[in-house]
Design a protein around this motif. Structure first.
Motif, PDB file in Angstrom:
ATOM      1  N   PHE A 316       0.833  -1.193   0.000  1.00 17.41           N
ATOM      2  CA  PHE A 316       0.000   0.000   0.000  1.00 17.41           C
ATOM      3  C   PHE A 316       0.876   1.255   0.000  1.00 17.41           C
ATOM      4  O   PHE A 316       1.980   1.261   0.527  1.00 17.41           O
ATOM      5  N   ILE A 317       0.339   2.318  -0.573  1.00 18.98           N
ATOM      6  CA  ILE A 317       1.015   3.612  -0.553  1.00 18.98           C
ATOM      7  C   ILE A 317       1.214   4.046   0.894  1.00 18.98           C
ATOM      8  O   ILE A 317       0.414   3.719   1.776  1.00 18.98           O
ATOM      9  N   GLN A 318       2.296   4.801   1.148  1.00 19.86           N
ATOM     10  CA  GLN A 318       2.600   5.280   2.491  1.00 19.86           C
ATOM     11  C   GLN A 318       1.375   5.933   3.129  1.00 19.86           C
ATOM     12  O   GLN A 318       0.710   6.767   2.523  1.00 19.86           O
ATOM     13  N   GLY A 319       1.061   5.527   4.360  1.00 22.92           N
ATOM     14  CA  GLY A 319      -0.059   6.117   5.083  1.00 22.92           C
ATOM     15  C   GLY A 319      -1.362   5.355   4.939  1.00 22.92           C
ATOM     16  O   GLY A 319      -2.353   5.693   5.595  1.00 22.92           O
ATOM     17  N   ILE A 320      -1.395   4.323   4.089  1.00 18.16           N
ATOM     18  CA  ILE A 320      -2.611   3.530   3.897  1.00 18.16           C
ATOM     19  C   ILE A 320      -2.370   2.118   4.405  1.00 18.16           C
ATOM     20  O   ILE A 320      -1.342   1.511   4.130  1.00 18.16           O
ATOM     21  N   THR A 321      -3.319   1.604   5.176  1.00 13.59           N
ATOM     22  CA  THR A 321      -3.269   0.228   5.647  1.00 13.59           C
ATOM     23  C   THR A 321      -4.552  -0.473   5.221  1.00 13.59           C
ATOM     24  O   THR A 321      -5.533   0.177   4.837  1.00 13.59           O
ATOM     25  N   TYR A 322      -4.554  -1.810   5.323  1.00 13.98           N
ATOM     26  CA  TYR A 322      -5.724  -2.550   4.830  1.00 13.98           C
ATOM     27  C   TYR A 322      -6.979  -2.242   5.627  1.00 13.98           C
ATOM     28  O   TYR A 322      -8.092  -2.370   5.126  1.00 13.98           O
ATOM     29  N   ASP A 323      -6.827  -1.824   6.909  1.00 15.04           N
ATOM     30  CA  ASP A 323      -8.015  -1.544   7.706  1.00 15.04           C
ATOM     31  C   ASP A 323      -8.452  -0.076   7.621  1.00 15.04           C
ATOM     32  O   ASP A 323      -9.395   0.330   8.296  1.00 15.04           O
ATOM     33  N   SER A 324      -7.769   0.733   6.797  1.00 17.61           N
ATOM     34  CA  SER A 324      -8.189   2.129   6.615  1.00 17.61           C
ATOM     35  C   SER A 324      -8.567   2.412   5.165  1.00 17.61           C
ATOM     36  O   SER A 324      -8.697   3.566   4.773  1.00 17.61           O
ATOM     37  N   LEU A 325      -8.753   1.361   4.376  1.00 20.09           N
ATOM     38  CA  LEU A 325      -8.993   1.537   2.940  1.00 20.09           C
ATOM     39  C   LEU A 325     -10.266   2.325   2.653  1.00 20.09           C
ATOM     40  O   LEU A 325     -10.299   3.159   1.752  1.00 20.09           O
ATOM     41  N   LEU A 326     -11.330   2.059   3.426  1.00 16.81           N
ATOM     42  CA  LEU A 326     -12.611   2.681   3.130  1.00 16.81           C
ATOM     43  C   LEU A 326     -12.603   4.179   3.394  1.00 16.81           C
ATOM     44  O   LEU A 326     -13.445   4.910   2.862  1.00 16.81           O
ATOM     45  N   ASP A 327     -11.664   4.644   4.229  1.00 11.96           N
ATOM     46  CA  ASP A 327     -11.637   6.058   4.586  1.00 11.96           C
ATOM     47  C   ASP A 327     -10.422   6.783   4.012  1.00 11.96           C
ATOM     48  O   ASP A 327     -10.229   7.968   4.256  1.00 11.96           O
ATOM     49  N   ALA A 328      -9.589   6.058   3.254  1.00 13.59           N
ATOM     50  CA  ALA A 328      -8.347   6.661   2.748  1.00 13.59           C
ATOM     51  C   ALA A 328      -8.640   7.617   1.601  1.00 13.59           C
ATOM     52  O   ALA A 328      -9.545   7.395   0.796  1.00 13.59           O
ATOM     53  N   GLU A 329      -7.856   8.696   1.539  1.00  8.39           N
ATOM     54  CA  GLU A 329      -7.952   9.617   0.409  1.00  8.39           C
ATOM     55  C   GLU A 329      -7.552   8.883  -0.868  1.00  8.39           C
ATOM     56  O   GLU A 329      -6.523   8.202  -0.892  1.00  8.39           O
ATOM     57  N   PRO A 330      -8.350   8.989  -1.939  1.00  7.60           N
ATOM     58  CA  PRO A 330      -8.015   8.268  -3.175  1.00  7.60           C
ATOM     59  C   PRO A 330      -6.767   8.831  -3.854  1.00  7.60           C
ATOM     60  O   PRO A 330      -6.797   9.943  -4.372  1.00  7.60           O
ATOM     61  N   HIS A 331      -5.670   8.119  -3.757  1.00  8.50           N
ATOM     62  CA  HIS A 331      -4.458   8.459  -4.501  1.00  8.50           C
ATOM     63  C   HIS A 331      -3.690   7.168  -4.725  1.00  8.50           C
ATOM     64  O   HIS A 331      -3.784   6.233  -3.941  1.00  8.50           O
ATOM     65  N   GLY A 332      -2.950   7.106  -5.815  1.00  8.49           N
ATOM     66  CA  GLY A 332      -2.321   5.845  -6.181  1.00  8.49           C
ATOM     67  C   GLY A 332      -0.850   5.979  -6.465  1.00  8.49           C
ATOM     68  O   GLY A 332      -0.265   7.068  -6.408  1.00  8.49           O
ATOM     69  N   ARG A 333      -0.255   4.856  -6.799  1.00  4.84           N
ATOM     70  CA  ARG A 333       1.187   4.803  -7.074  1.00  4.84           C
ATOM     71  C   ARG A 333       1.496   5.316  -8.484  1.00  4.84           C
ATOM     72  O   ARG A 333       2.580   5.829  -8.722  1.00  4.84           O
ATOM     73  N   ASN A 334       0.545   5.176  -9.409  1.00  7.13           N
ATOM     74  CA  ASN A 334       0.768   5.543 -10.813  1.00  7.13           C
ATOM     75  C   ASN A 334      -0.330   6.509 -11.278  1.00  7.13           C
ATOM     76  O   ASN A 334      -1.254   6.105 -11.990  1.00  7.13           O
ATOM     77  N   PRO A 335      -0.252   7.785 -10.871  1.00  6.74           N
ATOM     78  CA  PRO A 335      -1.342   8.723 -11.172  1.00  6.74           C
ATOM     79  C   PRO A 335      -1.681   8.861 -12.657  1.00  6.74           C
ATOM     80  O   PRO A 335      -2.854   8.938 -13.014  1.00  6.74           O
ATOM     81  N   VAL A 336      -0.668   8.906 -13.544  1.00  9.71           N
ATOM     82  CA  VAL A 336      -0.958   9.066 -14.975  1.00  9.71           C
ATOM     83  C   VAL A 336      -1.701   7.845 -15.506  1.00  9.71           C
ATOM     84  O   VAL A 336      -2.686   7.972 -16.250  1.00  9.71           O
ATOM     85  N   LEU A 337      -1.272   6.653 -15.139  1.00  8.41           N
ATOM     86  CA  LEU A 337      -1.946   5.429 -15.564  1.00  8.41           C
ATOM     87  C   LEU A 337      -3.373   5.384 -15.017  1.00  8.41           C
ATOM     88  O   LEU A 337      -4.322   5.071 -15.741  1.00  8.41           O
ATOM     89  N   ALA A 338      -3.530   5.710 -13.722  1.00  9.57           N
ATOM     90  CA  ALA A 338      -4.862   5.679 -13.106  1.00  9.57           C
ATOM     91  C   ALA A 338      -5.789   6.696 -13.771  1.00  9.57           C
ATOM     92  O   ALA A 338      -6.967   6.401 -14.036  1.00  9.57           O
TER      93      ALA A 338
END
Length: 551
Positions: A316-338
């Motif tokens: 997971f991206i820094q600051g995101i864990t599996y138990d915080s997925l539903l509340d995490a700010e949407p951002h990814g590892r590959n912004p241009v691809l996403a």
């Protein structure tokens, strides 16, 4: 006396200081912490946890923290504290996690990791790992990088046509279809201008590159699909294809094994698939969109009798864990691809594809998806193939029609939990569902106002359960009576027990004991008085009740 940790971990390091720990060793430890999760370095404790004390040289903490800042690039700001165990002094050096790559002044870069026996060690951060670290910190978009050894001839005409077909099929940005090939490539950042010409980016090669060149230029773009049938391997295929072709190939296999049940809802027959196709597609696209393409590995789909696993390299991206997925700010590892996948219509445009993945199981009364097997180097999504609750599905569909809206993923989580556990407190729901504390109360009250759940009690003891209406719809009136009438038995017993112990009981005592309103407390006491279990004495604020056997 300070309570010291008993063993080392990823965020705790012990260093002996009996012979004065060398300065370079301190700098190396600080750099490793800063490049991982941060942590605490204890000077004066042996590896086995034995406290042997701090060397006099390291007692000047102001000088030590200034020395560390001068010997690290960028300067690391540490917090030093001298602690006592009753006999010896120990220096605790707290190191923050840095959102950049930290090196010693001599150019040495290290990180921390756990060995096979779960003990920590400091190891070099090699050059090829630096993009991974920057990517996990959202400081580098690997998918936007140009591929110097490639040309636009490495992009496939057939795959570009597939991309246009996807835009039409999935209702992507229609304006893209009006562009010529070069303008389309530029608009989606499939190419970037270098000098007078254009060369493909990583995103361009991943999406529409020719397969043979893709293998040469991005050998990590590998995929696999495995389908088990009663312990027999029915499908086992590994391939390196452009991303759009890979998704289509895996989706074809998926649709061939995804069976459906049906239920009647009014005049219509509603299909209930083993796996929601939209949720599967979103999970698969997430795996490709968020994987780390600088790491060896592959996107892997494994379909077994009991469930499905979708895994991809890169945690997971820094600051995101599996138990915080539903509340995490949407951002990814590959912004241009996403962003490209969203614009062509393949990915959820709001960036909340995780909601679709959860809702795909919850709307059918099934077990929720599970990310708990994810690690620092891979994300693993498990979707159980549990049997659907047809009565519950029918109920949700009909209630959605009445509300004239879809249930939110938080509402679905709560309704599924109460269906399974029958009655839960707010804390129990929060612990089980992982719903953020600031959203849970409003979601619960919204469900209460909608008549879907009911609440009893106040404060911490306030309990929630499905409403009488929903229990009746599921032909489970007994279940509802069990949830509500348990209090009519339990509350009088608790009041009588308190009255026996104190000799008397007041309305305020009952409010504190049962977390009910003063009016409810009066009703309960008055009922016990009518049943000749309590006797009322006094009036107004002096009123109290005594047990009959105390007279």
């Amino acid at each position: 006396m300070y309570r010291f940790p008993t063993e080392e971990s990823l965020t705790v390091e012990f260093k002996s200081d009996r012979n004065c720990l060398p300065d370079n060793d301190i700098i190396d430890a600080v750099v490793a912490f800063a490049n991982t999760e941060g942590g605490d370095l204890y000077l004066g404790i042996e590896d086995d946890g034995t406290i042997t004390g701090l060397h006099p040289k390291h007692r000047d903490i102001t000088r030590l923290t200034a020395f560390i800042a001068n010997k690290t690039v960028p300067p690391v700001s540490t917090r030093a504290t001298i602690l006592h165990d009753g006999q010896c002094d120990v220096l605790k050096l707290s190191v923050p996690r840095y959102t950049s790559i930290v090196a010693s002044a001599a150019g040495k870069i290290q990180k921390r990791r756990l060995k096979a026996d779960h003990t920590p060690e400091n190891v070099p951060l090699y050059p090829y790992e630096i993009p991974q670290r920057l990517s996990s910190l959202s400081l580098l978009d690997f998918s936007a990088q140009p591929l110097p050894d490639s040309t636009r001839d490495d992009l496939s005409v057939a795959e570009r046509e597939r991309l246009r077909h996807i835009i039409r099929t999935y209702h992507g940005e229609s304006a893209l279809l009006e562009l010529d090939d070069l303008e389309l490539d530029k608009a989606l950042r499939l190419v970037t201008q270098i000098g007078e010409g254009y060369i493909p980016t990583v995103t361009g090669m991943l999406l529409i590159g020719r397969a043979e060149r893709l293998q040469e230029l991005i050998p990590t773009a590998e995929s696999s699909i495995q389908i088990m049938d009663n312990a027999q391997l029915r499908v086992n295929e590994t391939f390196t294809l452009p991303l759009l072709a890979s998704i289509e190939k895996i989706n074809t296999y998926f649709l061939s094994i995804n069976q459906e049940d049906e239920i009647d809802v009014g005049l219509f027959r509603v299909p209930i698939p083993h796996y929601a196709p939209q949720a599967f597609r979103e999970a698969l696209i997430n795996a490709y969109s968020h994987r780390d393409y600088s790491m060896l590995g592959r996107v892997r789909v494994l379909i077994e009798r009991d469930g499905m696993t979708i895994a991809n390299p890169g945690g997971f991206i820094q600051g995101i864990t599996y138990d915080s997925l539903l509340d995490a700010e949407p951002h990814g590892r590959n912004p241009v691809l996403a962003d490209c996948l969203k614009r062509i219509g393949m990915a959820e445009r709001s960036g909340r594809g995780i909601d679709r993945i959860y809702a795909g199981s919850l709307r059918y009364g099934k077990l929720p998806p599970d990310y708990s097997q994810s690690t620092d180097t891979s994300v693993r999504l498990y979707i159980p193939d549990s049997r659907p609750d047809k009565n519950f599905v029918r109920l949700l569909i009909e209630e959605q029609e009445k509300l004239n809206r879809d249930f939110t993923v938080y509402e679905l989580l709560i309704l599924n939990l109460l269906k399974t556990h029958h009655r839960m407190s707010q804390k129990e729901i929060a612990d089980a569902a992982g719903i953020p504390s600031y959203k849970l109360p409003t979601t619960l009250e919204s469900l209460v106002e909608s008549g879907l759940i009911e609440a009893i009690g106040r404060g911490k003891s306030r309990g929630y359960f499905l409403s009488a209406h929903l229990y009746q719809r599921q032909e489970n009136t007994i279940g509802y009576v069990r949830q509500t009438d348990i209090d009519t038995v339990r509350y009088p017993e608790l009041i009588l027990k308190l009255a026996q112990k104190q000799g008397l009981v007041t309305r305020s005592d009952v409010v504190k004991l049962l977390h009910v309103s003063p009016a409810q407390a009066y009703h309960l006491l008055n009922k016990l008085k009518k049943n000749h279990k309590l006797i009322l004495e006094g009036r107004g604020k002096y009123a109290h009740y005594k047990p009959v056997n105390r007279q």
